[in-house]
Design an enzyme around this catalytic site. Structure first.
Site, mmCIF file in Angstrom:
data_model
loop_
_atom_site.group_PDB
_atom_site.id
_atom_site.type_symbol
_atom_site.label_atom_id
_atom_site.label_comp_id
_atom_site.label_asym_id
_atom_site.label_seq_id
_atom_site.Cartn_x
_atom_site.Cartn_y
_atom_site.Cartn_z
ATOM 1 N N ARG A 195 0.858 -1.175 0.000
ATOM 2 C CA ARG A 195 0.000 0.000 0.000
ATOM 3 C C ARG A 195 0.901 1.234 0.000
ATOM 4 O O ARG A 195 2.049 1.170 0.445
ATOM 5 C CB ARG A 195 -0.892 0.024 1.238
ATOM 6 C CG ARG A 195 -1.807 -1.210 1.396
ATOM 7 C CD ARG A 195 -2.572 -1.125 2.702
ATOM 8 N NE ARG A 195 -3.493 -2.242 2.889
ATOM 9 C CZ ARG A 195 -3.187 -3.383 3.494
ATOM 10 N NH1 ARG A 195 -1.950 -3.554 3.980
ATOM 11 N NH2 ARG A 195 -4.073 -4.348 3.627
ATOM 12 N N LYS A 254 -1.687 -2.627 7.972
ATOM 13 C CA LYS A 254 -2.896 -2.309 8.718
ATOM 14 C C LYS A 254 -2.998 -3.170 9.975
ATOM 15 O O LYS A 254 -2.534 -4.309 9.989
ATOM 16 C CB LYS A 254 -4.134 -2.544 7.839
ATOM 17 C CG LYS A 254 -4.385 -1.444 6.820
ATOM 18 C CD LYS A 254 -5.717 -1.668 6.125
ATOM 19 C CE LYS A 254 -6.051 -0.524 5.180
ATOM 20 N NZ LYS A 254 -7.353 -0.731 4.510
ATOM 21 N N HIS A 280 -3.073 2.386 -5.506
ATOM 22 C CA HIS A 280 -3.766 1.175 -5.060
ATOM 23 C C HIS A 280 -4.097 0.247 -6.219
ATOM 24 O O HIS A 280 -4.223 -0.962 -6.032
ATOM 25 C CB HIS A 280 -5.043 1.534 -4.297
ATOM 26 C CG HIS A 280 -5.424 0.519 -3.261
ATOM 27 N ND1 HIS A 280 -4.658 0.262 -2.138
ATOM 28 C CD2 HIS A 280 -6.473 -0.334 -3.195
ATOM 29 C CE1 HIS A 280 -5.223 -0.684 -1.417
ATOM 30 N NE2 HIS A 280 -6.327 -1.072 -2.037
ATOM 31 N N ARG A 296 -1.508 -2.312 -6.590
ATOM 32 C CA ARG A 296 -1.729 -3.433 -5.656
ATOM 33 C C ARG A 296 -2.746 -4.412 -6.240
ATOM 34 O O ARG A 296 -2.568 -5.628 -6.173
ATOM 35 C CB ARG A 296 -2.209 -2.868 -4.319
ATOM 36 C CG ARG A 296 -2.467 -3.903 -3.220
ATOM 37 C CD ARG A 296 -2.768 -3.153 -1.929
ATOM 38 N NE ARG A 296 -3.409 -3.958 -0.916
ATOM 39 C CZ ARG A 296 -2.776 -4.717 -0.036
ATOM 40 N NH1 ARG A 296 -1.456 -4.807 -0.074
ATOM 41 N NH2 ARG A 296 -3.438 -5.414 0.864
ATOM 42 N N HIS A 327 -3.719 -9.349 4.230
ATOM 43 C CA HIS A 327 -5.141 -9.332 4.547
ATOM 44 C C HIS A 327 -5.411 -10.136 5.817
ATOM 45 O O HIS A 327 -4.783 -11.175 6.039
ATOM 46 C CB HIS A 327 -5.958 -9.938 3.404
ATOM 47 C CG HIS A 327 -6.051 -9.060 2.202
ATOM 48 N ND1 HIS A 327 -6.338 -9.534 0.943
ATOM 49 C CD2 HIS A 327 -5.892 -7.719 2.057
ATOM 50 C CE1 HIS A 327 -6.347 -8.532 0.088
ATOM 51 N NE2 HIS A 327 -6.077 -7.416 0.737
ATOM 52 N N TYR A 337 -10.110 -10.433 -5.799
ATOM 53 C CA TYR A 337 -9.136 -10.449 -6.898
ATOM 54 C C TYR A 337 -9.255 -11.704 -7.756
ATOM 55 O O TYR A 337 -8.477 -11.891 -8.686
ATOM 56 C CB TYR A 337 -7.719 -10.350 -6.341
ATOM 57 C CG TYR A 337 -7.470 -9.075 -5.579
ATOM 58 C CD1 TYR A 337 -7.374 -7.851 -6.241
ATOM 59 C CD2 TYR A 337 -7.363 -9.079 -4.195
ATOM 60 C CE1 TYR A 337 -7.170 -6.670 -5.541
ATOM 61 C CE2 TYR A 337 -7.149 -7.900 -3.484
ATOM 62 C CZ TYR A 337 -7.060 -6.705 -4.169
ATOM 63 O OH TYR A 337 -6.863 -5.535 -3.473
#
Length: 286
Positions: free
Chosen positions: A129, A153, A228, A231, A254, A263
């Site tokens: 990111r 994250k 993004h 990504r 994730h 995806y």
């Protein structure tokens, strides 16, 4: 927000939303506001934004009231009484095909081209990111292990192996790195002013590359390309090449495999190939 592991970008967005909400109350104390005050603010905002932005704004207000309750400055969270908007769950991500991603590389320029290439490759070929590129420190580059440690994250660390081409660029960037203005600064990417390269500067580097790419490629002119989207392109490329979705999940950092599932979309050519195998028995129809 820092304790909860929110990124700097999210913190700024949430603070901005909280300030806007307080201004909308026109002097009414936040602890006295109710559901309709929150709804009124969201409705006014939604006239110029979509459902996703509305939901992010609602999340910010909810978090604001959680903080007030924690500090015993409010007794209830009126934002919890407001439902989130339904969004299109299976919306296909915007991404570049592998050959388009390769073609984009030749449009990377700028005074610090090696640095700009490294930044682009980190997102397009490692799936980072923009905030993770921004936060990358010298100590996170594990040259001996040919990997980088990414702080993502949820305050999660993720070690990602680095492709050999990118490794050589990272080594070059490290060698050419400008000495930071502050002795305590450990940023891997440093600006001309000796400070950590900002998210805005990173976005500008990528934006200029995409602008140059679009000028020569009319077929992608209408695509909303951004950091993004690199990504997205990375994740799509891995899954198209048969990489296990559980591995892709770990590389992307994730927390849930459901997030990675977006995806697994298929393109029009794959649909055509599948439908070419359908045999309608014309003789049986008569």
């Amino acid at each position: 927000m820092k304790q909860a592991g929110y990124t700097d970008t999210t913190q700024k967005e949430y603070l901005r939303e909280a300030y806007s909400y307080l201004q909308s109350l026109e002097g009414l104390p936040a602890e006295d506001a109710g559901k309709m005050n929150v709804v009124g603010f969201l409705v006014a905002k939604q006239r110029s934004t979509g459902d996703r932005t509305r939901n992010r704004t609602l999340s910010a207000i909810r978090s604001f009231y959680v903080a007030l309750i924690d500090f015993e400055m409010a007794n209830r969270n009126p934002a919890l009484e407001v439902k989130k908007s339904k969004t299109e769950k299976n919306k296909k991500p915007v991404y570049l095909e592998e050959e388009e991603l390769v073609e984009t590389l030749q449009y990377i320029g700028g005074r610090y081209r090696s640095r700009n290439i490294a930044i682009f490759l980190l997102m397009g070929y490692c799936g980072l990111r923009v905030g993770e590129v921004h936060r990358l420190n010298l100590k996170d580059f594990k040259k001996g292990k040919e990997s980088i440690e990414v702080f993502g994250k949820g305050r999660k660390w993720n070690e990602i192996p680095v492709p050999s081409v990118l490794l050589s660029y990272l080594i070059e960037v490290e060698a050419q790195r400008i000495t930071p203005y502050s002795a305590k600064e450990d940023a891997f990417f440093v600006s001309q002013k000796g400070k950590r390269l900002s998210i805005r500067q990173i976005q500008k580097i990528v934006g200029q590359t995409f602008s140059a790419f679009k000028e020569k490629n009319p077929k992608v002119t209408d695509m909303k390309l951004s950091c993004h989207k690199l990504r997205h392109s990375f994740a799509t490329m891995l899954l198209r090449n048969g990489v296990d979705i559980r591995v892709v999940k770990e590389l992307l950092g994730h927390s849930s495999i459901e997030t990675t599932m977006i995806y697994t979309h298929v393109n029009d050519e794959q649909k055509k190939q599948a439908m070419s195998m359908v045999n309608i028995p014309l003789h049986a129809i008569g």
